[in-house]
Design a protein around this motif. Structure first.
Motif, PDB file in Angstrom:
ATOM      1  N   GLU A   1      39.959  54.652  40.150  1.00  0.00           N
ATOM      2  CA  GLU A   1      39.025  54.531  40.718  1.00  0.00           C
ATOM      3  C   GLU A   1      38.079  53.121  40.350  1.00  0.00           C
ATOM      4  O   GLU A   1      38.374  52.965  39.172  1.00  0.00           O
ATOM      5  CB  GLU A   1      37.958  55.751  40.417  1.00  0.00           C
ATOM      6  CG  GLU A   1      36.638  55.829  40.945  1.00  0.00           C
ATOM      7  CD  GLU A   1      35.875  56.989  40.125  1.00  0.00           C
ATOM      8  OE1 GLU A   1      34.387  57.222  40.871  1.00  0.00           O
ATOM      9  OE2 GLU A   1      36.324  57.918  39.609  1.00  0.00           O
TER      10      GLU A   1
ATOM     11  N   VAL B   1      34.429  51.369  40.076  1.00  0.00           N
ATOM     12  CA  VAL B   1      33.187  51.473  40.275  1.00  0.00           C
ATOM     13  C   VAL B   1      32.272  50.259  40.407  1.00  0.00           C
ATOM     14  O   VAL B   1      32.493  49.158  39.797  1.00  0.00           O
ATOM     15  CB  VAL B   1      32.604  52.030  38.987  1.00  0.00           C
ATOM     16  CG1 VAL B   1      30.925  52.120  39.029  1.00  0.00           C
ATOM     17  CG2 VAL B   1      32.944  53.460  38.951  1.00  0.00           C
TER      18      VAL B   1
ATOM     19  N   ASN C   1      27.644  48.270  47.918  1.00  0.00           N
ATOM     20  CA  ASN C   1      28.275  48.794  48.990  1.00  0.00           C
ATOM     21  C   ASN C   1      29.111  47.785  49.591  1.00  0.00           C
ATOM     22  O   ASN C   1      30.296  48.118  50.109  1.00  0.00           O
ATOM     23  CB  ASN C   1      27.493  49.850  49.936  1.00  0.00           C
ATOM     24  CG  ASN C   1      27.185  51.110  49.240  1.00  0.00           C
ATOM     25  OD1 ASN C   1      28.058  51.873  49.051  1.00  0.00           O
ATOM     26  ND2 ASN C   1      25.989  51.314  49.219  1.00  0.00           N
TER      27      ASN C   1
ATOM     28  N   ARG D   1      32.800  47.166  48.628  1.00  0.00           N
ATOM     29  CA  ARG D   1      33.957  48.214  48.754  1.00  0.00           C
ATOM     30  C   ARG D   1      34.934  47.467  49.850  1.00  0.00           C
ATOM     31  O   ARG D   1      36.325  47.582  49.636  1.00  0.00           O
ATOM     32  CB  ARG D   1      33.423  49.451  49.685  1.00  0.00           C
ATOM     33  CG  ARG D   1      34.554  50.347  49.594  1.00  0.00           C
ATOM     34  CD  ARG D   1      33.835  51.733  50.468  1.00  0.00           C
ATOM     35  NE  ARG D   1      32.961  52.559  49.452  1.00  0.00           N
ATOM     36  CZ  ARG D   1      31.763  52.538  49.035  1.00  0.00           C
ATOM     37  NH1 ARG D   1      30.826  51.864  50.211  1.00  0.00           N
ATOM     38  NH2 ARG D   1      31.142  53.385  48.383  1.00  0.00           N
TER      39      ARG D   1
ATOM     40  N   GLU E   1      38.671  54.294  49.880  1.00  0.00           N
ATOM     41  CA  GLU E   1      37.951  55.477  49.249  1.00  0.00           C
ATOM     42  C   GLU E   1      38.243  55.481  47.713  1.00  0.00           C
ATOM     43  O   GLU E   1      37.499  56.362  46.978  1.00  0.00           O
ATOM     44  CB  GLU E   1      38.753  56.696  49.932  1.00  0.00           C
ATOM     45  CG  GLU E   1      40.084  56.761  49.773  1.00  0.00           C
ATOM     46  CD  GLU E   1      40.672  56.175  50.938  1.00  0.00           C
ATOM     47  OE1 GLU E   1      41.862  56.340  51.349  1.00  0.00           O
ATOM     48  OE2 GLU E   1      40.159  55.315  51.618  1.00  0.00           O
ATOM     49  N   ARG E   2      38.775  54.517  47.221  1.00  0.00           N
ATOM     50  CA  ARG E   2      38.887  54.369  45.702  1.00  0.00           C
ATOM     51  C   ARG E   2      37.869  53.822  45.110  1.00  0.00           C
ATOM     52  O   ARG E   2      37.769  53.745  44.001  1.00  0.00           O
ATOM     53  CB  ARG E   2      40.146  53.796  45.490  1.00  0.00           C
ATOM     54  CG  ARG E   2      41.460  54.554  45.388  1.00  0.00           C
ATOM     55  CD  ARG E   2      42.535  53.947  44.672  1.00  0.00           C
ATOM     56  NE  ARG E   2      43.866  54.080  45.305  1.00  0.00           N
ATOM     57  CZ  ARG E   2      45.012  53.365  45.043  1.00  0.00           C
ATOM     58  NH1 ARG E   2      45.026  52.632  43.988  1.00  0.00           N
ATOM     59  NH2 ARG E   2      46.038  53.692  45.511  1.00  0.00           N
TER      60      ARG E   2
ATOM     61  N   THR F   1      33.729  53.420  44.320  1.00  0.00           N
ATOM     62  CA  THR F   1      32.646  54.294  44.029  1.00  0.00           C
ATOM     63  C   THR F   1      31.370  53.316  44.045  1.00  0.00           C
ATOM     64  O   THR F   1      31.572  52.544  42.819  1.00  0.00           O
ATOM     65  CB  THR F   1      32.690  55.473  43.006  1.00  0.00           C
ATOM     66  OG1 THR F   1      33.813  56.027  43.273  1.00  0.00           O
ATOM     67  CG2 THR F   1      31.626  56.159  43.037  1.00  0.00           C
ATOM     68  N   TYR F   2      30.337  53.527  44.641  1.00  0.00           N
ATOM     69  CA  TYR F   2      29.092  52.682  44.478  1.00  0.00           C
ATOM     70  C   TYR F   2      28.104  53.259  43.711  1.00  0.00           C
ATOM     71  O   TYR F   2      27.908  54.634  43.802  1.00  0.00           O
ATOM     72  CB  TYR F   2      28.374  52.408  45.992  1.00  0.00           C
ATOM     73  CG  TYR F   2      26.857  52.121  45.589  1.00  0.00           C
ATOM     74  CD1 TYR F   2      26.697  50.826  45.117  1.00  0.00           C
ATOM     75  CD2 TYR F   2      25.891  52.900  45.704  1.00  0.00           C
ATOM     76  CE1 TYR F   2      25.307  50.262  45.023  1.00  0.00           C
ATOM     77  CE2 TYR F   2      24.633  52.419  45.706  1.00  0.00           C
ATOM     78  CZ  TYR F   2      24.509  51.187  45.226  1.00  0.00           C
ATOM     79  OH  TYR F   2      22.911  50.879  44.842  1.00  0.00           O
TER      80      TYR F   2
ATOM     81  N   TRP G   1      26.915  60.557  36.991  1.00  0.00           N
ATOM     82  CA  TRP G   1      28.066  60.096  37.564  1.00  0.00           C
ATOM     83  C   TRP G   1      29.074  60.713  36.481  1.00  0.00           C
ATOM     84  O   TRP G   1      30.053  61.324  36.867  1.00  0.00           O
ATOM     85  CB  TRP G   1      28.118  58.769  37.856  1.00  0.00           C
ATOM     86  CG  TRP G   1      29.654  58.339  38.076  1.00  0.00           C
ATOM     87  CD1 TRP G   1      30.245  58.670  39.028  1.00  0.00           C
ATOM     88  CD2 TRP G   1      30.379  57.553  37.174  1.00  0.00           C
ATOM     89  NE1 TRP G   1      31.585  57.899  39.033  1.00  0.00           N
ATOM     90  CE2 TRP G   1      31.589  57.321  37.833  1.00  0.00           C
ATOM     91  CE3 TRP G   1      30.198  56.878  35.733  1.00  0.00           C
ATOM     92  CZ2 TRP G   1      32.545  56.758  37.001  1.00  0.00           C
ATOM     93  CZ3 TRP G   1      31.173  56.314  35.446  1.00  0.00           C
ATOM     94  CH2 TRP G   1      32.508  56.095  35.870  1.00  0.00           C
TER      95      TRP G   1
END
Length: 326
Positions: free
Chosen positions: A120, A122, A126, A129, A141-142, A144-145, A322
């Motif tokens: 993942e 972070v 956005n 991404r 999809e890996r 994360t915002y 989170w």
């Protein structure tokens, strides 16, 4: 769950998460490089510290590796091997995954090989991404915002740099200070403080109405920000994903902000909360300088709206929530 953190930049007293973040069943340890390391010593110590972190994670069945910033992620991923997605590896989270300049050539190949092992990433905007997914060949999809989160900056007492209200520019990554100096020349009646890294201003001639500081203590830097009539955040282009710490700090302090309209900061600003400027435009910056310095129509209200939003969006509890969901 036990977090095993590794950072190349933080000092021996660093803790992640912050002690206020009390989550039942969560513990952590932090690994950093030896203080004072330089050049090849820095590289060797970075690998040694990363190796210690990986070794510590392998000693616990509940460990999650957390690497902070891309350089640390590269080292940890190379040493730890495949992450938990492969079934037997240690879960690896790349936190604060952010580039000012994307790697190319041999360096890119090294990153692609290592990052394929990370579970993942972070990111703090956005926009990053798809940017990083395409560049490194990774599934979107890996990523994360999370919004950049911080306490209200502590402001130290500072001597006023000018005998009239001043504007301030703070930070080093992805900045366009050459254009800012051009703007300052267009408005010699206004005063500007620049707090940056030495390389940011190398080769630039500062106009008489500009004072520059480098390597200031954080409290002194934020003291100059807190006392300013407004903050200017000129970014290199309309896709620059930098300046998050600076802009959020200014918002939390209630300082009006003028910033380059970059896709990399759209999660934090809009026309209701900041003056959004085209990139590389001295004229637009000069106009914004006047509006901020004179407290023109709606400037104070704009800053208060930004402050109110930032208190919720960028509260430290956002990161804590989170972590609780991991």
């Amino acid at each position: 769950m036990h977090l095993v953190n590794f950072s190349e930049l933080m000092g021996p007293d660093w803790r992640f998460p912050d002690p206020f973040c009390q989550i039942p069943g969560l513990s952590s340890e932090c690994h950093v490089i030896a203080p004072g390391s330089r050049s090849w010593g820095l590289r060797l110590n970075s690998w040694a510290a990363a190796r210690r972190a990986v070794r510590a994670a392998r000693e616990r069945s509940d460990a999650v590796l957390v690497s902070h910033l891309p350089g640390a992620t590269l080292r940890v991923a190379a040493l730890a091997g495949p992450g938990s997605r492969c079934g037997a590896g240690i879960r690896h989270i790349a936190f604060a995954f952010n580039f000012t300049d994307l790697p190319q050539g041999r360096k890119l190949r090294a990153y692609r090989a290592a990052l394929s092992r990370v579970d993942e990433f972070v990111i703090f905007s956005n926009f990053e991404r798809d940017l990083y997914a395409r560049h490194f060949g990774l599934p979107p999809e890996r990523f994360t915002y999370l919004p950049w989160a911080m306490e209200v900056p502590r402001t130290g007492e500072v001597e006023a740099p000018f005998d009239q209200p001043w504007l301030v520019a703070l930070g080093g990554e992805g900045r366009d200070y050459a254009t800012l100096m051009q703007a300052a020349r267009l408005r010699p009646d206004l005063r500007l403080v620049v707090i940056a890294r030495p390389y940011n201003l190398a080769g630039l001639e500062l106009p008489p109405n500009v004072k520059a500081f480098a390597n200031l203590p954080a409290a002194s830097a934020w003291g100059l920000v807190g006392g300013a009539a407004g903050m200017l955040l000129p970014l290199r282009e309309g896709r620059t994903p930098n300046g998050h710490i600076t802009l959020v700090g200014a918002q939390l302090l209630g300082v009006p902000l003028a910033i380059t309209d970059s896709l990399g900061v759209r999660d934090y600003v809009d026309p209701a909360t900041a003056l959004l400027l085209p990139p590389a435009s001295p004229e637009a910056l000069a106009t914004a300088m006047e509006r901020l310095a004179t407290g023109g129509a709606g400037i104070r209200e704009m800053a208060l709206r930004a402050q109110d939003i930032a208190r919720d969006r960028s509260a430290p509890s956002v990161w804590c929530d989170w972590l609780a969901r991991l």
